[in-house]
Design an enzyme around this catalytic site. Structure first.
Site, PDB file in Angstrom:
ATOM      1  N   GLY A  13     113.665  82.176  33.524  1.00  0.00           N
ATOM      2  CA  GLY A  13     112.895  80.945  33.311  1.00  0.00           C
ATOM      3  C   GLY A  13     113.693  79.736  33.767  1.00  0.00           C
ATOM      4  N   ARG A  74     111.594  86.289  37.792  1.00  0.00           N
ATOM      5  CA  ARG A  74     112.093  87.221  36.770  1.00  0.00           C
ATOM      6  C   ARG A  74     112.242  88.619  37.378  1.00  0.00           C
ATOM      7  NH1 ARG A  74     112.431  84.732  31.898  1.00  0.00           N
ATOM      8  NH2 ARG A  74     110.859  83.220  31.273  1.00  0.00           N
ATOM      9  N   ASP A 105     120.303  86.124  29.606  1.00  0.00           N
ATOM     10  CA  ASP A 105     120.829  87.489  29.443  1.00  0.00           C
ATOM     11  C   ASP A 105     120.308  88.471  30.490  1.00  0.00           C
ATOM     12  OD1 ASP A 105     118.354  87.229  28.309  1.00  0.00           O
ATOM     13  OD2 ASP A 105     118.830  88.276  26.438  1.00  0.00           O
ATOM     14  N   THR A 128     119.997  78.783  29.465  1.00  0.00           N
ATOM     15  CA  THR A 128     118.737  79.032  28.760  1.00  0.00           C
ATOM     16  C   THR A 128     118.493  77.935  27.727  1.00  0.00           C
ATOM     17  OG1 THR A 128     117.527  80.402  27.162  1.00  0.00           O
ATOM     18  CG2 THR A 128     119.891  80.744  27.223  1.00  0.00           C
ATOM     19  N   ASP A 130     116.995  78.514  25.188  1.00  0.00           N
ATOM     20  CA  ASP A 130     116.993  79.220  23.889  1.00  0.00           C
ATOM     21  C   ASP A 130     118.355  79.175  23.191  1.00  0.00           C
ATOM     22  OD1 ASP A 130     114.465  79.883  24.748  1.00  0.00           O
ATOM     23  OD2 ASP A 130     114.978  81.930  25.298  1.00  0.00           O
ATOM     24  N   ASP A 132     120.697  81.293  23.230  1.00  0.00           N
ATOM     25  CA  ASP A 132     120.864  82.557  22.504  1.00  0.00           C
ATOM     26  C   ASP A 132     121.875  83.508  23.144  1.00  0.00           C
ATOM     27  OD1 ASP A 132     119.433  83.197  24.753  1.00  0.00           O
ATOM     28  OD2 ASP A 132     117.881  84.347  23.720  1.00  0.00           O
ATOM     29  N   ARG A 165      96.884  65.040   7.384  1.00  0.00           N
ATOM     30  CA  ARG A 165      96.737  66.420   7.871  1.00  0.00           C
ATOM     31  C   ARG A 165      98.058  67.179   7.818  1.00  0.00           C
ATOM     32  NH1 ARG A 165      93.503  64.889  13.388  1.00  0.00           N
ATOM     33  NH2 ARG A 165      91.405  65.189  12.578  1.00  0.00           N
ATOM     34  N   ARG A 174     112.122  82.450  22.019  1.00  0.00           N
ATOM     35  CA  ARG A 174     112.023  83.901  21.965  1.00  0.00           C
ATOM     36  C   ARG A 174     112.449  84.430  20.583  1.00  0.00           C
ATOM     37  NH1 ARG A 174     113.234  86.011  27.692  1.00  0.00           N
ATOM     38  NH2 ARG A 174     111.013  86.034  28.104  1.00  0.00           N
ATOM     39  N   GLU A 225     108.097  80.554  18.161  1.00  0.00           N
ATOM     40  CA  GLU A 225     107.118  81.490  18.719  1.00  0.00           C
ATOM     41  C   GLU A 225     107.403  82.932  18.277  1.00  0.00           C
ATOM     42  OE1 GLU A 225     107.535  81.322  22.997  1.00  0.00           O
ATOM     43  OE2 GLU A 225     109.632  81.925  22.920  1.00  0.00           O
ATOM     44  N   HIS A 274     105.784  75.021  27.819  1.00  0.00           N
ATOM     45  CA  HIS A 274     106.711  74.769  28.923  1.00  0.00           C
ATOM     46  C   HIS A 274     107.133  73.313  29.064  1.00  0.00           C
ATOM     47  CE1 HIS A 274     105.191  78.767  29.703  1.00  0.00           C
ATOM     48  NE2 HIS A 274     106.311  78.972  30.335  1.00  0.00           N
ATOM     49  N   GLN A 276     108.875  72.025  27.048  1.00  0.00           N
ATOM     50  CA  GLN A 276     110.273  72.093  26.585  1.00  0.00           C
ATOM     51  C   GLN A 276     111.239  72.398  27.717  1.00  0.00           C
ATOM     52  OE1 GLN A 276     110.222  74.405  22.484  1.00  0.00           O
ATOM     53  NE2 GLN A 276     108.347  74.701  23.630  1.00  0.00           N
TER      54      GLN A 276
HETATM   55  O1  F6P Z   1     113.823  82.116  27.749  1.00  0.00           O
HETATM   56  C1  F6P Z   1     113.235  80.878  27.951  1.00  0.00           C
HETATM   57  C2  F6P Z   1     111.799  80.899  27.537  1.00  0.00           C
HETATM   58  O2  F6P Z   1     111.270  79.598  27.721  1.00  0.00           O
HETATM   59  C3  F6P Z   1     111.535  81.399  26.122  1.00  0.00           C
HETATM   60  O3  F6P Z   1     111.825  80.447  25.144  1.00  0.00           O
HETATM   61  C4  F6P Z   1     110.078  81.781  26.230  1.00  0.00           C
HETATM   62  O4  F6P Z   1     109.712  82.770  25.305  1.00  0.00           O
HETATM   63  C5  F6P Z   1     109.964  82.307  27.638  1.00  0.00           C
HETATM   64  O5  F6P Z   1     111.052  81.768  28.359  1.00  0.00           O
HETATM   65  C6  F6P Z   1     108.673  81.967  28.313  1.00  0.00           C
HETATM   66  O6  F6P Z   1     108.646  82.572  29.560  1.00  0.00           O
HETATM   67  P1  F6P Z   1     107.606  82.264  30.716  1.00  0.00           P
HETATM   68  O7  F6P Z   1     108.090  81.038  31.426  1.00  0.00           O
HETATM   69  O8  F6P Z   1     107.675  83.479  31.570  1.00  0.00           O
HETATM   70  O9  F6P Z   1     106.283  82.026  30.070  1.00  0.00           O
END
Ligand code: F6P
Length: 344
Positions: A13, A74, A105, A128, A130, A132, A165, A174, A225, A274, A276
């Site tokens: 990504g 990917r 990773d 990333t 993430d 992670d 609300r 992830r 998520e 996205h 983010q």
């Molecule tokens: O690993 C980065 C990430 O943005 C994750 O947070 C998310 O689950 C995934 O990639 C989304 O992937 P794609 O861009 O393939 O929808």
């Protein structure tokens, strides 16, 4: 030794700060009299031999640009033994002395196998949103992502408050809750749900109801998520990608419906998605990218391969790729428990 040819690719990504890494790689390479070959679309470019020269001109002015000028995919060459052979023969055809793989990773796992099994001189750079990856205190992209997510939560506050609300915001990451934890805290979310710690819908509703009892008529819930409400993760799609990952997504809608049903409070949800990952990187991610990129070239200069550049405290060091991809770095449940004082 001057005159080396260094290949660089960006895989997985996209992520804010990728272009800064390329600037770091190119500027340090120029200083050493190395040539840089940009490989397009991640590992796909190595399989199909699609490249572009990465000169000083090509990387000029790209620090503020999001995404990656090299594009990404990917693609996993280890899905097909013939593709691994292609990567090896193209490495030779491109006349490379070393290959820098910038990725998470999955991308780094391929770089590690290519080094260990095929003997290719690879170096990894941890990317990333993430955050992670073990083996580094921080990945670039995370800082930008949490700033975007925090701003989104700030904006949700004013509309939630105006309408009395509950608003549920779903954040990426992830199977790691870093983005949700950091942005949730920074944005003052009332409930934070992460994959590492299971919280029931009853508990979420109890916190929201208590807030109302104390005169706070709106609530913000930040949910990863990949969080699990005791019913397993919510999937957007069952199909696996080339690295065996499912597509997560949809938990905020499920949670919002349940909150409204069980508490009677009007509830809406937002999937930040996205956003983010898009747009200009933060100053910190640009700095990290530049330093990671130049450190990768320093490793090549020293002839140290099979390593990933890493941030330890304030130092830029290197760790074996093997250790870096061994497991996912997740939030310690003890930390999460300590931070519950901010909930409600
Ligand atoms: O690993 C980065 C990430 O943005 C994750 O947070 C998310 O689950 C995934 O990639 C989304 O992937 P794609 O861009 O393939 O929808």
């Amino acid at each position: 030794m001057a005159g080396k040819r260094v290949g660089v690719l960006t895989g997985g990504g996209d992520c804010p700060g990728l272009n800064s890494v390329l600037v770091g790689v190119v500027r340090k390479s120029i200083a050493l009299d190395y040539e840089v070959v940009g490989i397009l679309k991640g590992w796909l470019g190595m399989i199909e031999n699609v490249t572009m020269p990465l000169t000083r001109d090509k990387v000029s002015g790209i620090l503020p640009r999001g995404g990656t000028i090299l594009r990404t995919s990917r693609t996993n060459p280890y899905k097909d033994p013939a593709h691994v052979e292609k990567v090896k023969s193209n490495f030779r055809a491109m006349g490379l002395d070393a290959l820098i793989a910038v990725g998470g990773d999955d991308t780094l796992g391929v770089a590690q196998k290519l080094h260990e099994n095929e003997g290719l001189p690879t170096i990894g750079v941890p990317k990333t949103i993430d955050n992670d990856l073990c083996g580094t205190d921080r990945t670039f992209g995370f800082d930008t992502a949490i700033n975007i997510a925090t701003e989104a939560i700030d904006r949700l506050h004013t509309t939630a408050e105006s309408h009395d609300r509950a608003l549920v915001i779903e954040l990426m990451g992830r199977h790691a809750g870093w983005i949700t934890l950091y942005a949730g805290l920074a944005g003052g979310a009332d409930v934070i749900l992460i994959p590492e710690v299971q919280m029931s819908i009853e508990e979420v509703c109890r916190i929201i109801t208590e807030r109302h009892a104390h005169g706070r008529d709106f609530s913000i819930v930040a949910v990863s998520e990949g969080a699990d409400l005791g019913e397993g993760v919510v999937l957007q799609e069952k199909k696996l990608d080339e690295f065996g990952h499912v597509r997560l997504g949809g938990i905020s809608e499920r949670l919002a419906n349940e909150i409204e049903k069980r508490t009677g409070f009007e509830t809406r949800f937002v999937v930040l998605g996205h956003l983010q990952r898009g747009g200009s990187p933060s100053a910190y991610d640009r700095y990290l990218g530049l330093r990671f990129g130049m450190t990768a070239v320093e490793l090549i200069e020293r002839g140290t391969f099979g390593m990933m550049v890493s941030l330890r405290g304030n130092d830029f060091v290197s760790v074996p790729l093997k250790d870096a991809v061994a497991k996912t770095r997740t939030v310690d449940p003890k930390l999460y428990d300590a931070l519950r004082v901010f909930f409600g």
